[in-house]
Motif scaffolding. Structure first.
Motif, short mmCIF file in Angstrom:
data_model
loop_
_atom_site.label_atom_id
_atom_site.label_comp_id
_atom_site.label_asym_id
_atom_site.label_seq_id
_atom_site.Cartn_x
_atom_site.Cartn_y
_atom_site.Cartn_z
N UNK A 12 0.84 -1.19 0.00
CA UNK A 12 0.00 0.00 0.00
C UNK A 12 0.87 1.24 0.00
N UNK A 13 0.46 2.26 -0.73
CA UNK A 13 1.22 3.50 -0.85
C UNK A 13 1.33 4.19 0.51
N UNK A 14 2.48 4.83 0.79
CA UNK A 14 2.69 5.49 2.09
C UNK A 14 2.38 6.98 2.10
N UNK A 15 1.68 7.48 1.08
CA UNK A 15 1.44 8.91 1.03
C UNK A 15 0.05 9.26 1.58
N UNK A 16 -0.86 9.75 0.77
CA UNK A 16 -2.10 10.32 1.30
C UNK A 16 -3.08 9.26 1.79
N UNK A 17 -4.22 9.72 2.29
CA UNK A 17 -5.21 8.83 2.87
C UNK A 17 -6.05 8.05 1.88
N UNK A 18 -5.81 8.20 0.56
CA UNK A 18 -6.55 7.40 -0.41
C UNK A 18 -6.26 5.91 -0.18
N UNK A 448 10.22 -1.77 3.80
CA UNK A 448 10.98 -2.56 4.78
C UNK A 448 10.11 -3.03 5.94
N UNK A 449 8.99 -2.34 6.19
CA UNK A 449 8.20 -2.66 7.36
C UNK A 449 6.92 -3.38 6.99
N UNK A 450 6.38 -4.11 7.94
CA UNK A 450 5.19 -4.94 7.76
C UNK A 450 4.10 -4.49 8.71
N UNK A 451 2.88 -4.37 8.20
CA UNK A 451 1.77 -4.01 9.05
C UNK A 451 0.56 -3.63 8.23
N UNK A 452 -0.32 -2.85 8.85
CA UNK A 452 -1.56 -2.45 8.18
C UNK A 452 -1.75 -0.94 8.29
N UNK A 453 -2.53 -0.43 7.35
CA UNK A 453 -2.97 0.97 7.38
C UNK A 453 -4.47 0.99 7.06
#
Length: 891
Positions: A12-18, A448-453
């Motif tokens: 998932x992209x790390x920029x805006x809330x879309x 590099x990191x694992x998780x959820x947004x």
């Protein structure tokens, strides 16, 4: 986790809330190829310019790779032992409220969860707040006042299904480009769909709008009060919905009806005709979505703005059904995830309320924690003020840069410098904030990191690792857990990995819930690690109960609010009181984002193509204001308030409302000499949400008197210590920089060597023309250009992108070197000009050439040049170029 080269990973992209889905492929040699994920329901394969360039930002240049204590390398054990000892010492001597965490929407949900659990349940303070306070706290407060919970009622699909989309305080084309393109596609398919843009600036989003309302700063409450009165007085209230599912409409209407159209026109800066046109559009459309963002939230009355919008949707029952509802779009990739786990100082985990003793007891029992925070903690602005006056003795900052992003940023920096103990977890070794850290901790970055947004429509997606952890960098949740163990809470923070954190968080959302709270993802509480790794994007709620029936992805079509009586609350909001200005300044400063950069540029600043569109900080100024102040095109200007000043380039445009200026918030001391615009902003906050008013600051504006202006391109990073003004940006093969000098320079050659990092004996190709005020130098190493220097008594006229491209060229032909001195190519050489489309590297000259060859529409320009064929956020600019050159052709 390192992936095998050639393997494509869904992340998932790390920029805006879309929250766009991304396909990342690690190639042989370490390069990363990025594409949009066609299966992700947020973007269906689309990516904006920033997302498309992610592969250019994952290098290790400038990374913080090892822990440091007072600037010296340290082991993780020594660093964390010191952090634990200093926090424990402060708590023992001054109590738990003497320490704080300042976290970020860049964290993953798992990171946020561990930090919140540690601070509120084991340290016993609620002094954990997030930079999301700066972007969406007013929405949280407005939701809670109206709905009893921080619930976003709708989905992105509603933006496509609506008959009318109202965009207020949102430059969607540049700040959420993929949502903008979804709306644009829907309007193309249904031309009867209508778009209204409410914004003091005529932003690029106006290109899609049927109606642009250039509202006065902070006029939104009055605008929507007038709409509510219009709806009630003309028979558009859904009486059945209001009677069955709401309370308080009478009080709200009493306030709304206190202003007539003449009053509203004065308060909004709009004409009566514009007001009537908007009200008729809103009332006449069955399906209405009102999209709002920072222009609404970042205000001294932001929560009232949110509730004024929600009131109109409640009054008409236009909520929770396809194509209807108020819709807050968040600024960061995990602002929503932070809200869910209690990352704000005034909330508890899993959408429970810190003011509610039943909720506090429930959370404490679930965590089996020794204590629980008993009251809200310090919100962001209050937190740094408390640090400044000595109440905060130890602060841990994670994944954010408050010295640049906070209001009154100069005072924030002074407070950090004075704080007895500061810890900063970051991916970068040099930021304006980390320079004040006693302990620096290297964190994992995107890839590099694992998780959820969680994105703006409540959709939880995985961020997956496909790159090895560099150096000794570690996940933020791990740092927090290890700190918790050292604070004496080993069992509570014994997480084997991010999947274990998610299981605990999911279980907490379901704990003693049974439908009484909106947030419930209990179905994820029993996921094993493989199921977590395979997790597909989903919208909450996802309860464990009754899983044979998919929960509705929308809320409140049939009521069911989360207030004690299950009724929505109309909130009687009033127009804001006028605050007298005693500074003598007459301009209103608005801050915000530009298309291709993100926050404080620690990531996007690495990408040459993201700097190609706009490479320098600027102030948008209306032409009449510029003329009155004798400010010319490309002059430098000084913007000042009682708290400081910045010096930026003038961008004169009638897109800007007269009497107002816009300065972007991205540039820091790493990228410019004096462009930290939030130094100018007063620490004024919305009294309900604590969100600062970053959109409305009274400032002065004047021309910066420079004796000469310069531009350089260089293989090495230019040394700008002697320039009174400078701003630099990456290029493909080096750097480019603008500069200006306030006084005369006795030895220009010496200045050239200093800026370009050359030995004074380096041979230079040069041209000086005293009559025109031009001085130009170039240095070569063999057949390669080392650097070029252009100086003039007026803003330098040089083809900048072309000059930067020369760092990649072969200059074995000695005569070709004079083209560098000229600053522009020969007539038979290509010159893209200023970049318009960063995704496809298309310049204005490419577009003009296509128009001259017969292209007469944005689509034909796109077919010929490729411009606008990826994210489409440049289409409005292309249309403007088309319009300008078609007018020229007709004359």
């Amino acid at each position: 986790m390192t992936r095998t080269p050639g393997t494509t990973v869904k992340t998932t992209c790390p920029y805006c809330g879309v929250g766009c889905g991304v396909l990342a492929t690690l190639e042989e040699g370490g390069a990363v190829t990025i594409k949009g994920d066609p299966d992700h329901p947020a973007n269906f394969g689309r990516l904006c310019s920033k997302g498309s360039a992610l592969g250019e930002t994952v290098d290790l240049d400038g990374r913080l790779l090892v822990p440091e204590i007072d600037g010296s390398r340290a082991s993780w054990d020594d660093a964390l032992d010191l952090v634990a000892a200093k926090f424990a010492e402060a708590i023992a001597e001054h109590g738990p409220d003497s320490v704080a965490f300042y976290v970020s929407g860049q964290l993953l949900t798992e990171d946020y969860y561990v930090a919140n659990k540690l601070m509120k349940g084991f340290i016993g303070s609620a002094n954990i707040d997030t930079n999301s306070r700066l972007c969406m706290a007013a929405s949280v407060a407005g939701h809670r006042r109206a709905f009893g919970s921080d619930t976003v009622p709708g989905t992105y699909e509603d933006l496509e299904l609506a008959d009318l989309v109202v965009l207020t305080g949102s430059n969607l084309a540049w700040c959420h480009p993929v949502l903008y393109q979804r709306i644009a596609a829907a309007k193309a398919a249904r031309p009867e769909m209508r778009i209204v843009l409410i914004d003091p600036r005529r932003t690029m989003t106006a290109d899609l709008a049927d109606l642009h309302l250039p509202i006065a700063p902070d006029g939104d409450v009055s605008l929507f009060l007038g709409l509510l009165a219009h709806l009630a007085d003309n028979g558009f209230v859904d009486e059945a919905y209001v009677a069955a599912h709401t309370s308080g409409i009478e009080q709200a209407l009493d306030v709304a009806r206190a202003q007539d159209l003449k009053d509203l026109a004065a308060q909004t800066g709009l004409s009566v005709t514009q007001l009537e046109q908007f009200y008729a559009l809103w009332a006449g459309a069955e399906k209405v979505v009102t999209v709002y963002s920072q222009g609404v939230n970042q205000s001294r009355n932001g929560t009232d703005k949110v509730n004024a919008i929600i009131n109109c949707h409640l009054a008409t029952g236009r909520i929770g059904r396809p194509g209807m509802g108020p819709f807050s779009v968040t600024g960061q990739p995990n602002a929503m995830g932070g809200r869910e786990v209690g990352g704000l100082a005034n909330t508890l985990a899993a959408h429970m309320e810190i003011e509610n003793p039943v909720h506090r007891d429930r959370v404490q029992r679930f965590w089996k924690s020794p204590v629980i925070a008993q009251k809200p903690g310090l919100k962001a602005v209050d937190l740094f003020q408390a640090m400044g006056d000595g109440r905060i003795k130890a602060l841990w900052i994670m994944a954010t840069n408050p010295v640049d992003s906070m209001p009154d940023a100069g005072a924030v920096e002074a407070a950090l410098a004075a704080c007895p103990f500061v810890v900063v977890s970051d991916i970068m070794a040099e930021t304006d904030t980390i320079r004040h850290a006693h302990v620096k901790l290297p964190s994992l970055g995107w890839g590099e990191k694992d998780g959820t947004v969680t994105n703006s429509e409540r959709r939880i997606s995985r961020q997956r690792a496909f790159l090895a952890a560099p150096g000794e960098a570690r996940a933020d949740w791990w740092q927090m857990a290890e700190f918790g163990k050292r604070m004496g809470h080993s069992e509570a923070f014994d997480f084997a990995g991010p999947a274990a954190v998610m299981r605990e968080y999911a279980a907490q959302t379901a704990f003693e819930n049974n439908g009484t709270r909106d947030l419930d993802i209990g179905a994820c509480a029993d996921m094993d690690d493989q199921a977590y790794d395979d997790l597909q994007p989903f919208q909450w709620p996802r309860p464990a109960r009754d899983m044979s029936i998919s929960p509705d992805t929308r809320f409140f079509a049939n009521g069911g609010f989360f207030t004690p009586d299950r009724l929505a609350r109309f909130v009687a909001v009033a127009p804001p009181q006028t605050v007298p200005d005693r500074t003598g300044h007459r301009f209103t400063l608005n801050t915000g984002r530009i298309r291709d950069h993100w926050h404080t540029m620690t990531r996007t600043g690495k990408s040459a193509r993201l700097s190609a569109h706009i490479a320098e900080p600027f102030a948008e100024i209306h032409p009449r204001d510029a003329k009155l102040l004798n400010i010319g095109t490309a002059d430098l200007v000084r913007v000042e308030s009682a708290r400081g000043e910045v010096v930026v380039r003038a961008l004169i445009t009638d897109r800007q409302r007269e009497g107002t200026i816009f300065v972007p918030m991205h540039w820091t001391d790493q990228w410019a000499s004096s462009a930290r615009v939030d130094r100018l902003v007063a620490p004024v906050v919305d009294p309900v949400s604590g969100q600062p008013a970053l959109k409305n600051t009274t400032v002065g504006l004047s021309r910066f008197e420079a004796s000469c202006y310069g531009f350089v391109v260089s293989r090495n990073k230019p040394a700008m210590l002697r320039a009174d003004y400078w701003a630099m940006a990456r290029t493909v093969a080096g750097w480019r920089a603008e500069f200006a000098l306030a006084g005369a320079q006795a030895d220009i050659r010496d200045l050239v060597c200093t800026l370009l990092g050359l030995d004074p004996a380096t041979p230079l190709l040069s041209l000086a023309d005293p009559r025109s005020g031009l001085t130009r130098y170039a240095a070569f190493d063999g057949v390669r250009l080392v650097g070029a220097f252009y100086l003039s008594d007026r803003p330098v006229s040089v083809s900048r992108n072309w000059a930067a491209d020369q760092l990649e060229q072969d200059f074995a032909n000695l005569s070709s070197r004079w083209q560098v001195i000229a600053g522009r190519p020969a007539s038979d050489m290509p010159d893209k000009g200023a970049i318009v489309c960063a995704c496809m590297n298309v310049g204005i000259n490419d577009i003009v050439g296509a128009i001259r060859s017969g292209c007469s529409s944005v689509d034909t320009v796109a077919t010929t040049t490729g411009a606008g064929t990826n994210c489409g956020s440049c289409k409005a600019e292309i249309r403007g170029i088309l319009h300008e050159h078609q007018i020229i052709a007709a004359e």
